[in-house]
Enzyme design. Structure first.
Site, mmCIF file in Angstrom:
data_model
loop_
_atom_site.group_PDB
_atom_site.id
_atom_site.type_symbol
_atom_site.label_atom_id
_atom_site.label_comp_id
_atom_site.label_asym_id
_atom_site.label_seq_id
_atom_site.Cartn_x
_atom_site.Cartn_y
_atom_site.Cartn_z
ATOM 1 N N ARG A 1 0.664 10.293 1.766
ATOM 2 C CA ARG A 1 1.189 11.069 2.771
ATOM 3 C C ARG A 1 2.267 12.057 2.274
ATOM 4 N NH1 ARG A 1 1.093 6.696 7.786
ATOM 5 N NH2 ARG A 1 -1.169 5.999 7.368
ATOM 6 N N LYS B 1 -11.295 -1.698 6.601
ATOM 7 C CA LYS B 1 -10.246 -1.776 7.126
ATOM 8 C C LYS B 1 -10.586 -1.299 8.881
ATOM 9 C CE LYS B 1 -6.240 1.773 7.590
ATOM 10 N NZ LYS B 1 -5.498 2.912 6.740
ATOM 11 N N GLU C 1 0.830 -1.168 0.159
ATOM 12 C CA GLU C 1 0.132 0.074 0.167
ATOM 13 C C GLU C 1 0.711 1.366 0.011
ATOM 14 O OE1 GLU C 1 -2.953 2.558 3.033
ATOM 15 O OE2 GLU C 1 -2.809 0.191 3.274
#
Length: 215
Positions: A48, A132, A44
């Site tokens: 960010r 998630k 993943e």
């Protein structure tokens, strides 16, 4: 576009999704290759850093043996950008219906983050059966997942946030855990030192824990 069944098959074999926090394409590619070498081929790339989308695109091209998803997808615009970059699944920290609906329209696996039963129920009613669980350690850890699992019996969870080699087995022992996500596998100090063997070793350790827990 990745096949959902292939993604599930890989996560069954190695139920850990490492987070790649990219500063530049070269380090992102090296990190992903190191993870694959250690046995983790589902990664993943998180949004960010300013370079994240470009890095994701380069990783998809350079490491075709990996299934590369995009994390920290906060908006529908983010979702469109990562799909254009080649993301093969989408992960969000929270439950935001426009992102979910966009991913579903693209026939793309999507894992929105939930913390509460109310969020899980909303996700369930959107047709989602894989979610998630974030931030896992602060939201109650394995005990909370056991409680949620007693109600949402057809839902699998990917706990992320506070997961480490020390507690990975506790999460993977739960039947409603699809896989665990985490950044402990990609320490920034190792990347800064260009020491990718550490990442390969951490990945291999995670695979060994998974095999021991689920064998």
């Amino acid at each position: 576009m990745t096949n959902t069944i292939e993604l599930q098959n890989r996560l069954e074999r190695a139920p850990v999704v490492p987070l790649v926090v990219p500063d530049d394409p070269e380090s992102a590619i090296k990190t992903t290759r190191a993870l694959v070498a250690g046995g983790l081929s589902v990664v993943e790339v998180v949004l960010r850093t300013p370079a994240a989308v470009d890095c994701l695109a380069e990783v998809v091209k350079a490491v075709p043996e990996a299934i590369v998803g995009a994390g920290t997808v906060l908006s529908e615009q983010h979702a469109k950008q990562v799909v254009q970059a080649g993301a093969q699944f989408i992960v969000s920290p929270g439950l935001y219906e426009p992102v979910v609906r966009f991913a579903q329209a693209q026939d793309l696996p999507v894992f929105p983050g939930i913390t509460t039963p109310s969020e899980a129920q909303n996700a369930w009613n959107m047709g989602l059966r894989s979610l998630k669980f974030f931030p896992a350690s602060l939201a109650g850890g394995p005990a909370m997942l056991k409680a949620i699992g007693s109600v949402f019996k057809d839902v699998k969870f990917m706990p992320t946030g506070g997961v480490s080699a020390a507690n990975l087995g506790d999460y993977l022992a739960l039947p409603n855990v699809l896989a665990c996500g985490g950044s402990w596998l990609t320490p920034r100090a190792a990347i800064a030192e260009d020491n990718y063997q550490i990442i390969t070793d951490l990945a291999a350790e995670a695979v060994a824990i998974a095999v021991k827990t689920r064998s």
